[in-house]
Design a protein around this motif. Structure first.
Motif, PDB file in Angstrom:
ATOM      1  N   VAL A   1      -6.042  -5.321   6.892  1.00 33.93           N
ATOM      2  CA  VAL A   1      -5.100  -4.319   6.378  1.00 33.93           C
ATOM      3  C   VAL A   1      -4.889  -4.603   4.902  1.00 33.93           C
ATOM      4  O   VAL A   1      -4.531  -5.712   4.525  1.00 33.93           O
ATOM      5  CB  VAL A   1      -3.739  -4.377   7.116  1.00 33.93           C
ATOM      6  CG1 VAL A   1      -2.812  -3.277   6.623  1.00 33.93           C
ATOM      7  CG2 VAL A   1      -3.941  -4.289   8.615  1.00 33.93           C
TER       8      VAL A   1
ATOM      9  N   ASP B   1      -3.751   0.955   3.204  1.00 31.70           N
ATOM     10  CA  ASP B   1      -2.413   1.528   3.105  1.00 31.70           C
ATOM     11  C   ASP B   1      -2.445   2.623   2.018  1.00 31.70           C
ATOM     12  O   ASP B   1      -2.682   2.340   0.851  1.00 31.70           O
ATOM     13  CB  ASP B   1      -1.437   0.411   2.708  1.00 31.70           C
ATOM     14  CG  ASP B   1      -0.003   0.913   2.557  1.00 31.70           C
ATOM     15  OD1 ASP B   1       0.231   2.140   2.601  1.00 31.70           O
ATOM     16  OD2 ASP B   1       0.885   0.063   2.371  1.00 31.70           O
TER      17      ASP B   1
ATOM     18  N   VAL C   1       2.332   0.251   8.397  1.00 32.31           N
ATOM     19  CA  VAL C   1       2.610   0.905   7.112  1.00 32.31           C
ATOM     20  C   VAL C   1       2.905   2.385   7.371  1.00 32.31           C
ATOM     21  O   VAL C   1       2.780   2.870   8.491  1.00 32.31           O
ATOM     22  CB  VAL C   1       1.442   0.752   6.102  1.00 32.31           C
ATOM     23  CG1 VAL C   1       1.094  -0.711   5.885  1.00 32.31           C
ATOM     24  CG2 VAL C   1       0.232   1.554   6.557  1.00 32.31           C
ATOM     25  N   LYS C   2       3.279   3.087   6.317  1.00 35.09           N
ATOM     26  CA  LYS C   2       3.694   4.474   6.503  1.00 35.09           C
ATOM     27  C   LYS C   2       2.498   5.402   6.766  1.00 35.09           C
ATOM     28  O   LYS C   2       2.496   6.177   7.715  1.00 35.09           O
ATOM     29  CB  LYS C   2       4.458   4.928   5.249  1.00 35.09           C
ATOM     30  CG  LYS C   2       5.652   5.798   5.578  1.00 35.09           C
ATOM     31  CD  LYS C   2       6.553   6.000   4.382  1.00 35.09           C
ATOM     32  CE  LYS C   2       7.452   7.212   4.644  1.00 35.09           C
ATOM     33  NZ  LYS C   2       8.234   7.573   3.468  1.00 35.09           N
ATOM     34  N   TYR C   3       1.512   5.310   5.880  1.00 37.59           N
ATOM     35  CA  TYR C   3       0.280   6.099   6.059  1.00 37.59           C
ATOM     36  C   TYR C   3      -0.921   5.192   5.796  1.00 37.59           C
ATOM     37  O   TYR C   3      -0.883   4.373   4.872  1.00 37.59           O
ATOM     38  CB  TYR C   3       0.236   7.278   5.074  1.00 37.59           C
ATOM     39  CG  TYR C   3       1.286   8.322   5.345  1.00 37.59           C
ATOM     40  CD1 TYR C   3       1.126   9.254   6.365  1.00 37.59           C
ATOM     41  CD2 TYR C   3       2.451   8.370   4.577  1.00 37.59           C
ATOM     42  CE1 TYR C   3       2.097  10.215   6.619  1.00 37.59           C
ATOM     43  CE2 TYR C   3       3.434   9.334   4.825  1.00 37.59           C
ATOM     44  CZ  TYR C   3       3.243  10.245   5.851  1.00 37.59           C
ATOM     45  OH  TYR C   3       4.209  11.193   6.104  1.00 37.59           O
ATOM     46  N   ALA C   4      -1.945   5.383   6.578  1.00 36.16           N
ATOM     47  CA  ALA C   4      -3.155   4.573   6.370  1.00 36.16           C
ATOM     48  C   ALA C   4      -4.395   5.405   6.649  1.00 36.16           C
ATOM     49  O   ALA C   4      -4.346   6.392   7.396  1.00 36.16           O
ATOM     50  CB  ALA C   4      -3.140   3.344   7.276  1.00 36.16           C
TER      51      ALA C   4
ATOM     52  N   LYS D   1      -2.917 -10.455   7.124  1.00 32.72           N
ATOM     53  CA  LYS D   1      -3.518  -9.163   6.802  1.00 32.72           C
ATOM     54  C   LYS D   1      -5.018  -9.104   7.122  1.00 32.72           C
ATOM     55  O   LYS D   1      -5.618  -8.037   7.138  1.00 32.72           O
ATOM     56  CB  LYS D   1      -3.325  -8.855   5.317  1.00 32.72           C
ATOM     57  CG  LYS D   1      -1.852  -8.764   4.875  1.00 32.72           C
ATOM     58  CD  LYS D   1      -1.095  -7.690   5.639  1.00 32.72           C
ATOM     59  CE  LYS D   1       0.351  -7.575   5.171  1.00 32.72           C
ATOM     60  NZ  LYS D   1       1.155  -6.751   6.091  1.00 32.72           N
TER      61      LYS D   1
ATOM     62  N   PRO E   1       5.202  -4.378  10.321  1.00 28.51           N
ATOM     63  CA  PRO E   1       5.470  -4.400   8.872  1.00 28.51           C
ATOM     64  C   PRO E   1       5.770  -5.794   8.326  1.00 28.51           C
ATOM     65  O   PRO E   1       5.420  -6.112   7.188  1.00 28.51           O
ATOM     66  CB  PRO E   1       6.699  -3.485   8.744  1.00 28.51           C
ATOM     67  CG  PRO E   1       6.602  -2.549   9.890  1.00 28.51           C
ATOM     68  CD  PRO E   1       6.009  -3.349  11.008  1.00 28.51           C
TER      69      PRO E   1
ATOM     70  N   SER F   1       0.169   4.847   1.652  1.00 28.01           N
ATOM     71  CA  SER F   1       1.523   5.419   1.658  1.00 28.01           C
ATOM     72  C   SER F   1       1.852   6.098   0.323  1.00 28.01           C
ATOM     73  O   SER F   1       2.515   7.132   0.292  1.00 28.01           O
ATOM     74  CB  SER F   1       2.547   4.326   1.949  1.00 28.01           C
ATOM     75  OG  SER F   1       2.272   3.705   3.177  1.00 28.01           O
TER      76      SER F   1
ATOM     77  N   GLY G   1      -1.243   4.496  10.261  1.00 25.35           N
ATOM     78  CA  GLY G   1      -0.209   3.689   9.610  1.00 25.35           C
ATOM     79  C   GLY G   1       0.637   2.950  10.635  1.00 25.35           C
ATOM     80  O   GLY G   1       0.879   1.742  10.517  1.00 25.35           O
TER      81      GLY G   1
END
Lengths: 230, 230, 230, 230, 230, 230
Positions: free
Chosen positions: B229, F173, F217-220, B147, B142, F175, F212
């Motif tokens: 990303v 991403d 990240v949280k969700y990808a 990226k 994170p 999220s 993710g």
């Protein structure tokens, strides 16, 4: 006839007996048909048996193996042999550049148009490094003598690297040359094992028969085409 | 316009002139369009010419090459240049971790979001190791600033590694930036060869025209997408 | 029942906690079902944090980590643990042959029929070298005890190597063993991170659930079949 | 001289102009140096322009294109040309076996020792199927005449298939034959586009210069070695 | 002993004799050790000899071949055989879905836990399509009975597809079962050729000896692990 | 913000719900950030359930599914939807060229600069063919509007094709967009299964969380970069 007589072949082998196992039949055939062939052996082939490299301790075997190199290559008719003593199974402790410079010197001396060498994804670390060094030395510039590079397999090494990836596409018919290959490999007495070990007389013959069956001849050696410029 | 002005680009090159050959046109374009770019050169680029590394003997050439780095990168508009002196063509004699730690330091300092670096299956051992080190440094956690990572080819190196495997899928149109690339590479006088050597002015241009043709523009630089990303 | 009780399993891990992350659930299940399992850890797992390796400076952490190895493996029921101290993240500074000889010694001692080890294209240099060494040690000769080799992924390493290439084809259902895996990994307190870092409790569980979904079970560990002889 | 005069070459092309784009320079050189060459074109090359195949509607263009085949191949010196009318860009609507049987008939008639054909992972469906059919027809049994198979790229097709995968390893120097290739491709007036379209005179020349630079000659055609038995 | 007695094996073969060539020895061994085995043959194996498929014309040979299927499989001890008549070497003229539905029906009937089938990159179009169909039928959902899928090579087909890519990693020792395999393949009189054709008695034996040598046993069959869930 | 507002996105999906499973979150995000998006669905998605295609019999379900397409895509904010009725799971019975021409028509109409479509080595035959068709339609000529192509995975299809090969390198991403994706997929009631089936609400979420975690990240959503020209 295989090829015109101007061919000059250089075998670049990591360790003693690789030159016979990898391309002994093909080189015997080239020579029979009028080419000149040279063998370069980079490593001494013995000292990996000890935990710490100790050349003195193994001097007798080293001397013996060196003699075998000459008798084996003589059977094929190789014109000249160059032997170095990079540490057996420890090429990763040597700067790649040092190996590059040795091959470069011999190559510039011989000016071969064909090189036979190891396969890039072999199990043996010396073989992998030899391949890398050969490619570095033979950049296809206008002045480069080497026009054809083929990589070979080494029994009890290449076929032990998983995932299996040796995917040959050039096959030389050695039906008339298999006996010479067998005769030459016999000279490496200390390296031979009993079948079903692949590095045995029966193993070598079985392998050649297998590739022969693949391409419709009695015995063959199998190579991967690295680069050909014609 | 190519991209928004917040982009911060870091080129991680193994040796001097790789940064221009690999992505000089693209970086010039990024800068022209408002980005900041930084160059990190890991190796000194000279001493592999000798059998044993001897920096003292080559000091004059090393000094000269260092000057060329700065004049060449200035043409592109690179904001800052970091130069280290890992041994040319002998990165395999250095622990990978040492190279990792240098790149890490610079990266943490610059906080780039884009990195351009070498291709993983190049012929040159320094290039391969640089790629590995970059991936190690940029684990996509994170907090990671990077990226986008793209790998580039280096003429007279990448295309000499057989089997050929550079398979680009990201192309930057450098039709308006090719002149700047050529101008920059000219500064590396000592590194340039005559055509048909690929590392020549004509070679660089031919290569850009070739990739341009592939994607419908006049000149392009070709990259392999390593990871993006967004 | 998974397998007959004669199975003798050897885990060959580069560094502490790899053995749990890679195959902890599967090995717990093997043991539960009557097999014997052994763990070999090659590296010390700590000193790469410093620019220059300094074991003395890190002695306390090294001692602590060694304790964790034993408590973690005890949870799985591993019968014996062998720990070496090759330099963390610096296996490339050690001759491959030295690592080969260590694994060989342990293997000849244990005579396992199954080995679990790293994946060949991992990001971590220690992992890559461990894989090479294992293959070198287990040449499938008639006398070789090892009949099955599987390679595992290590979270926050394998999945950070681009291009992604881990392509598992052997899946062990660890639905009843996931708790033991989690319990074991908890012992490696110093190595655990907070989610979304993959090397976290939630990360480990998510990963097992993901592979479970792939093959129709609740939790699974995923492996690539290296070689099986039956 | 390239090769001895006994060579009999067969080009197996999916559609008109592929034979020139793919290997026109090389075949011109073979012929110049005393070989015999034959061209087999499987498809009619036109009707894919319509939503439903309508040969009648396109008869005039079909006739025109057929004439171009003959004038273009005459420039190379091709001895005989075989033209079939499998539906353009619709080879997937034909049983593979039907195509196999046509190639087999021609091959048995000509008894070539060398075949040039398409690349296996081309974008064009006709090209892919042609490759499969050629391999099926040339199983390397003892009685098989074909000893060498090389696959070529087709501009504006092969390089549009992503991921790019054409990885040539056999290069023929066509520095003295590029003019003949250009002259021949000019005959296919209706197929040529303006540069930067790759299928343009400038595109064809650029491509040959690019591969030439790769291997140290002025112009080259690039091939992938499929199989060679010697 | 190879495996526990609950194993239920299904061979999914494209055409008659593939089931023996591909896995005859292994299946004989499974049966000997207490498993149940079933053979599904999708195609009729004859009509590709004609330019247009004409079953009537070939009825006698079709009947003869069908008898051979039963006698050959009886030697192995196969419990039940299912034979369909998809058109030989013309599976590409059949919707993939039709083949999928047939395999699905048989599979749901037998509920095997192990499937042996063709290799995905075989030369033969029927083999390729069979592989695709098997994968479609065996999605690893919780209710799926099939837990292990292995793909096999077919002599004079797999090894004729260049680039060679069959990369086996699962080997079954058939030293005690080779005779049964040979006996079974002998029943397919009409399909056998003379050595050095690979589809000959000597070819079959040579191939098994070759793979045996690879893994330290007398004779082996080689498979690629497709997917295993345990 | 993700990208500038000029982006015009076209999803090319083989069958209903693929557009949501593959890239629903990413497209929702694009739209939220000002882009226009369009969905093209090539197949009808139902009739493969019968042994022989019978649209009449399935008319009610076909109508129902068509409604679901519109409600699902409305949730994402897709501007326009194009639906064709190529036969479900039987795209191999249609000439590739017919599919090419449909995509071409829509593409010329929309003039997208970004296309999301299937992965080239999916299990599902419709997906594979869709990929081939998209590449054929988007040859990167100077006049081509499409500048970026990304391929996506489809749960319970891509991950069931062994050897696993989906190797994503572009991650969006999602999220903040995962809820919209879930809401949209819920509209395809008839297509959803219960977890642990991957094509379930929990499966979709697990998959996004897994990718993710890979990139911090949280969700990808995960994509493979096919080609980008900038």
């Amino acid at each position: 006839m295989l090829r015109n007589i101007k061919n000059r072949v250089l075998i670049v082998a990591a360790n003693p007996d690789d030159e016979i196992l990898g391309c002994g039949g093909t080189v015997a055939r080239f020579i029979k048909e009028g080419c000149e062939a040279y063998t370069l052996i980079l490593g001494e082939g013995i000292t990996s048996r000890d935990e710490k490299r100790d050349k003195a301790k193994r001097q007798k075997e080293l001397d013996e193996l060196k003699k075998q190199i000459f008798t084996a290559n003589k059977i094929l008719g190789v014109k000249n042999i160059f032997v170095y003593d990079f540490p057996d199974n420890r090429f990763d402790t040597v700067p790649l550049l040092d190996i590059v410079k040795i091959i470069e010197k011999i190559k510039n001396n011989i000016k071969p148009n064909i090189i036979f060498t190891h396969y890039e994804k072999d199990l043996n670390i010396d073989h992998i490094i030899t391949y890398q060094a050969v490619l570095t030395v033979t950049r296809p510039l206008p002045t480069e003598s080497v026009k054809e590079i083929y990589s070979f397999e080494i029994l009890s090494s290449t076929e032990y690297n998983y995932p299996l990836s040796f995917s040959p596409n050039v096959f030389f018919d050695i039906s008339e040359d298999i006996d010479k290959k067998i005769e030459a490999i016999k000279k490496y007495k200390s390296e031979l094992k009993d079948f079903p070990h692949p590095r045995s007389l029966e193993g070598v013959k079985l392998n050649a028969k297998y590739w022969g069956m693949h391409v419709g001849v009695k015995y063959a050696e199998a190579f991967k085409c690295v680069r050909v410029v014609k």
